[in-house]
Design a protein around this motif. Structure first.
Motif, PDB file in Angstrom:
ATOM      1  N   PRO A 191      21.397   7.475  75.567  1.00  0.00           N
ATOM      2  CA  PRO A 191      22.716   6.853  75.479  1.00  0.00           C
ATOM      3  C   PRO A 191      23.647   7.358  76.573  1.00  0.00           C
ATOM      4  O   PRO A 191      23.470   8.453  77.111  1.00  0.00           O
ATOM      5  CB  PRO A 191      23.221   7.294  74.104  1.00  0.00           C
ATOM      6  CG  PRO A 191      22.551   8.615  73.888  1.00  0.00           C
ATOM      7  CD  PRO A 191      21.201   8.505  74.544  1.00  0.00           C
ATOM      8  N   TYR A 192      24.642   6.540  76.899  1.00  0.00           N
ATOM      9  CA  TYR A 192      25.659   6.964  77.856  1.00  0.00           C
ATOM     10  C   TYR A 192      26.615   7.967  77.221  1.00  0.00           C
ATOM     11  O   TYR A 192      26.961   7.858  76.047  1.00  0.00           O
ATOM     12  CB  TYR A 192      26.497   5.764  78.310  1.00  0.00           C
ATOM     13  CG  TYR A 192      25.932   5.015  79.497  1.00  0.00           C
ATOM     14  CD1 TYR A 192      25.802   5.625  80.738  1.00  0.00           C
ATOM     15  CD2 TYR A 192      25.561   3.687  79.385  1.00  0.00           C
ATOM     16  CE1 TYR A 192      25.312   4.935  81.831  1.00  0.00           C
ATOM     17  CE2 TYR A 192      25.068   2.984  80.469  1.00  0.00           C
ATOM     18  CZ  TYR A 192      24.950   3.622  81.694  1.00  0.00           C
ATOM     19  OH  TYR A 192      24.466   2.930  82.780  1.00  0.00           O
TER      20      TYR A 192
ATOM     21  N   GLN B 161      15.472   6.183  73.916  1.00  0.00           N
ATOM     22  CA  GLN B 161      16.753   5.696  74.410  1.00  0.00           C
ATOM     23  C   GLN B 161      17.627   6.867  74.848  1.00  0.00           C
ATOM     24  O   GLN B 161      17.730   7.871  74.141  1.00  0.00           O
ATOM     25  CB  GLN B 161      17.481   4.880  73.330  1.00  0.00           C
ATOM     26  CG  GLN B 161      16.766   3.590  72.963  1.00  0.00           C
ATOM     27  CD  GLN B 161      16.668   2.636  74.134  1.00  0.00           C
ATOM     28  OE1 GLN B 161      17.625   2.404  74.873  1.00  0.00           O
ATOM     29  NE2 GLN B 161      15.485   2.077  74.324  1.00  0.00           N
TER      30      GLN B 161
END
Length: 123
Positions: A7-8, A5
């Protein structure tokens, strides 16, 4: 296939953001990277290649049709020279969004980092 993943890191309207450390790249085809709940039009990728002699290729995968009606245009592959940083994007939902609302990304090497920057909607 393992998925990492990404993340922003939200950019701040009328403000600033300390440079994020980023997520270490993972290499395809056994691993890939995903931005969950992506907003492609407000997404810019910062990719750093920390290798001292080898370029890497970062590929933003074409989305699923539907919802990505322009997915037939294919993947976006960007070569990043060794020791450099590239900013890639923003993107089109119509080409890159997956059916689960994510964006999928692949790399040819693990020597670097990726940061997903999210542009605020107020800009």
């Amino acid at each position: 296939m393992a998925t990492t993943q990404v993340p922003y890191s939200n950019l701040v309207a009328n403000g600033n953001l300390v440079q994020p450390a980023g997520t270490t790249l993972v290499a395809a085809p056994t691993n890939n990277m995903q931005i969950s709940d992506a907003v492609p039009e407000y997404t810019v990728l910062r990719v750093s290649n920390t290798d001292d002699d080898t370029a890497l290729t970062l590929t933003v995968k074409a989305g699923d049709n539907p919802p990505a009606l322009a997915a037939g245009q294919g993947d976006l592959a960007v070569s990043i020279a060794f020791g450099t940083v590239r900013f890639i994007g923003p993107f089109e939902s119509g080409r890159f969004i997956q059916s689960d609302g994510s964006m999928m990304i692949e790399s040819t090497t693990t020597t670097g980092t990726i940061t997903a920057l999210r542009i605020p909607r107020s800009v």
